[in-house]
Design an enzyme around this catalytic site. Structure first.
Site, PDB file in Angstrom:
ATOM      1  N   GLY A  18      20.611   5.461 -11.085  1.00 37.90           N
ATOM      2  CA  GLY A  18      21.503   4.498 -11.715  1.00 37.90           C
ATOM      3  C   GLY A  18      21.541   4.595 -13.225  1.00 37.90           C
ATOM      4  O   GLY A  18      22.598   4.446 -13.841  1.00 37.90           O
ATOM      5  N   THR A  19      20.403   4.831 -13.851  1.00 34.67           N
ATOM      6  CA  THR A  19      20.364   4.882 -15.318  1.00 34.67           C
ATOM      7  C   THR A  19      21.225   6.017 -15.851  1.00 34.67           C
ATOM      8  O   THR A  19      22.009   5.833 -16.793  1.00 34.67           O
ATOM      9  CB  THR A  19      18.910   5.034 -15.811  1.00 34.67           C
ATOM     10  OG1 THR A  19      18.178   3.851 -15.474  1.00 34.67           O
ATOM     11  CG2 THR A  19      18.863   5.232 -17.322  1.00 34.67           C
ATOM     12  N   ASN A  64      19.668  -7.877 -11.067  1.00 37.02           N
ATOM     13  CA  ASN A  64      18.433  -7.367 -10.471  1.00 37.02           C
ATOM     14  C   ASN A  64      17.240  -8.299 -10.629  1.00 37.02           C
ATOM     15  O   ASN A  64      16.230  -8.133  -9.944  1.00 37.02           O
ATOM     16  CB  ASN A  64      18.099  -5.991 -11.063  1.00 37.02           C
ATOM     17  CG  ASN A  64      17.879  -6.042 -12.563  1.00 37.02           C
ATOM     18  OD1 ASN A  64      18.738  -6.525 -13.301  1.00 37.02           O
ATOM     19  ND2 ASN A  64      16.753  -5.546 -13.039  1.00 37.02           N
ATOM     20  N   ALA A  66      19.451   5.801  -4.712  1.00 38.05           N
ATOM     21  CA  ALA A  66      18.998   5.882  -3.325  1.00 38.05           C
ATOM     22  C   ALA A  66      17.721   5.096  -3.064  1.00 38.05           C
ATOM     23  O   ALA A  66      17.529   4.555  -1.974  1.00 38.05           O
ATOM     24  CB  ALA A  66      18.784   7.346  -2.929  1.00 38.05           C
ATOM     25  N   HIS A  67      16.848   4.996  -4.052  1.00 37.51           N
ATOM     26  CA  HIS A  67      15.556   4.360  -3.803  1.00 37.51           C
ATOM     27  C   HIS A  67      15.660   2.837  -3.665  1.00 37.51           C
ATOM     28  O   HIS A  67      14.677   2.184  -3.316  1.00 37.51           O
ATOM     29  CB  HIS A  67      14.543   4.741  -4.886  1.00 37.51           C
ATOM     30  CG  HIS A  67      14.768   4.098  -6.221  1.00 37.51           C
ATOM     31  ND1 HIS A  67      13.982   3.071  -6.682  1.00 37.51           N
ATOM     32  CD2 HIS A  67      15.664   4.351  -7.195  1.00 37.51           C
ATOM     33  CE1 HIS A  67      14.385   2.716  -7.889  1.00 37.51           C
ATOM     34  NE2 HIS A  67      15.414   3.478  -8.223  1.00 37.51           N
ATOM     35  N   CYS A  78      11.632  -1.681 -15.077  1.00 35.35           N
ATOM     36  CA  CYS A  78      11.887  -0.886 -16.278  1.00 35.35           C
ATOM     37  C   CYS A  78      11.315  -1.537 -17.535  1.00 35.35           C
ATOM     38  O   CYS A  78      11.279  -0.928 -18.595  1.00 35.35           O
ATOM     39  CB  CYS A  78      13.390  -0.662 -16.453  1.00 35.35           C
ATOM     40  SG  CYS A  78      14.147   0.150 -15.037  1.00 35.35           S
TER      41      CYS A  78
END
Length: 382
Positions: free
Chosen positions: A71-72, A152, A201-202, A331
């Site tokens: 995503g980043t 999130n 995906a994770h 993060c």
């Protein structure tokens, strides 16, 4: 000691079938997808098959799916290329976005002199759509709106249809960080009409280090990374074939089991909220995370009725008891600044109390939740 994992918003356990498919790919399909021999062509064919499968699941065209490291990278690629290639001069976002967006737009302001506008938030952390419309009409500069679908940290669900409609009406591009929602919610890009989406995906029981960007066809973005013609010339670098195969399996399984797993996890969340309130009178839920209708079913962000002294030791004590959870985005680990999301919606007194994010998955059980609630109760009484 039990080992209980309630940090699924940070990352998820990989499905057994994903591991199996990846092991086969690593052992048997080791050709470089850019090579012209049989080994390479076989890997390339499988990658294009994955691209078609993913595109079909979100009603996109295969050419609109670009594989990334997660995503980043996808957020950075979209925002940076939109400024460089599409003439974007104003980015409208919010102060509770993921840092992959916030830090990128801050860098773009310094590097390219663009303007950043932050949409107003209500007390729960929801973007004010009237203020968004005002910002869209504020001047004639080329604009891009970047607002995440699922926050999130507090789990709020953006009215993505309303935002895309406002962007369309005002000629603005729309990017949504959908890392917390793709794989957990059904998507039809023909109905949403977002220009850009991102996935990792994770977050849905796939491997780390792979994701994808949805980029609307013929929009005009050019490659961010130079060096090769991979990903239709859009992203240079040898494709991580095994990771892409793992992404495919995880994405397919997520949508094959979506209704069943969503119902199961939603029941867990409801159970956790109800029983935590019984065990700890005075517990609060940040944002809309305690509202089953207005937040994602995958997480809650709880503000516990503990004093500051207890707050300092809470995560450490939970970890000792085998409970994995978090203050917020993984993060930000190692930072003492606290949650940038909660500072936007809580007052100084509320910030003194510990806020913990518990996030669930198909592997979570009610017995595990009972254990966590009991440990929190014991901690509050000591």
């Amino acid at each position: 000691m039990q080992k209980i994992y309630l940090d699924n918003a940070a990352t998820t356990k990989v499905r057994a079938s994903v591991i199996e498919k990846m092991q086969i790919a690593l052992a048997e399909s080791y050709g470089n997808p850019s090579s012209t021999h049989t080994f390479g062509r076989s890997a390339k064919t499988a990658i294009e098959k994955t691209r078609k499968i993913i595109a079909k699941l979100i009603n996109a065209h295969p050419s609109e799916i670009i594989f990334t490291s997660g995503g980043t990278e996808a957020d950075n690629m979209i925002l940076r290329c939109a400024v460089r290639d599409l003439g974007v001069r104003t980015i409208i976002t919010s102060k509770i976005e993921h840092h992959a967006v916030l830090h990128t737009v801050e860098d773009l302001e310094k590097e390219h002199g663009i303007s950043i506008e932050y949409v107003a938030l209500d007390e729960f952390g929801n973007p004010d759509l009237e203020n968004l419309e005002f910002l869209l009409k504020k001047d004639d500069s080329k604009k891009l709106v970047s607002l995440m679908h699922i926050n999130n940290e507090i789990g709020n669900v953006l009215d993505i249809d309303a935002v895309s409609h406002l962007c369309g009406e005002n000629g603005a591009l729309f990017h949504s960080d959908t890392v917390q929602s793709l794989g957990h919610f059904a998507f039809d890009v023909q109905k949403i009409k977002a220009d850009f989406l991102t996935a990792a995906a994770h977050k849905f029981h796939g491997p780390k280090g792979v994701g994808f960007a949805y980029i609307k066809r013929n929009i005009g973005l050019k490659a961010l990374l130079s060096g090769g013609s991979q990903e239709r010339g859009f992203r240079a670098g040898t494709e991580p074939f095994h990771n892409i195969i793992g992404l495919e399996e995880a994405f397919v399984k997520a949508y094959e089991n979506l209704d069943e797993e969503r119902a199961y996890i939603l029941d867990l969340k409801s159970y956790f909220i109800k029983n935590l309130q019984k065990a700890l009178p005075g517990v609060e839920f940040n944002g809309h995370s305690g509202n089953l209708e207005k937040s994602t079913y995958t997480l809650v962000n709880v503000r516990l009725p503990f004093d500051q002294k207890k707050s300092l030791m809470l995560l450490f004590q939970l970890d000792i008891k085998g409970i994995a959870c978090s203050k917020g985005s993984a993060c930000q680990s190692g930072s003492d600044l606290g949650s940038h999301v909660l500072t936007q919606i809580l007052n100084a007194e509320e910030m003194k109390k510990p806020s913990i994010r518990f996030s669930f998955s198909k592997y979570t059980t009610k017995q595990e939740l009972d254990y966590v609630i009991n440990e929190l109760k014991i901690f509050s009484e000591n």
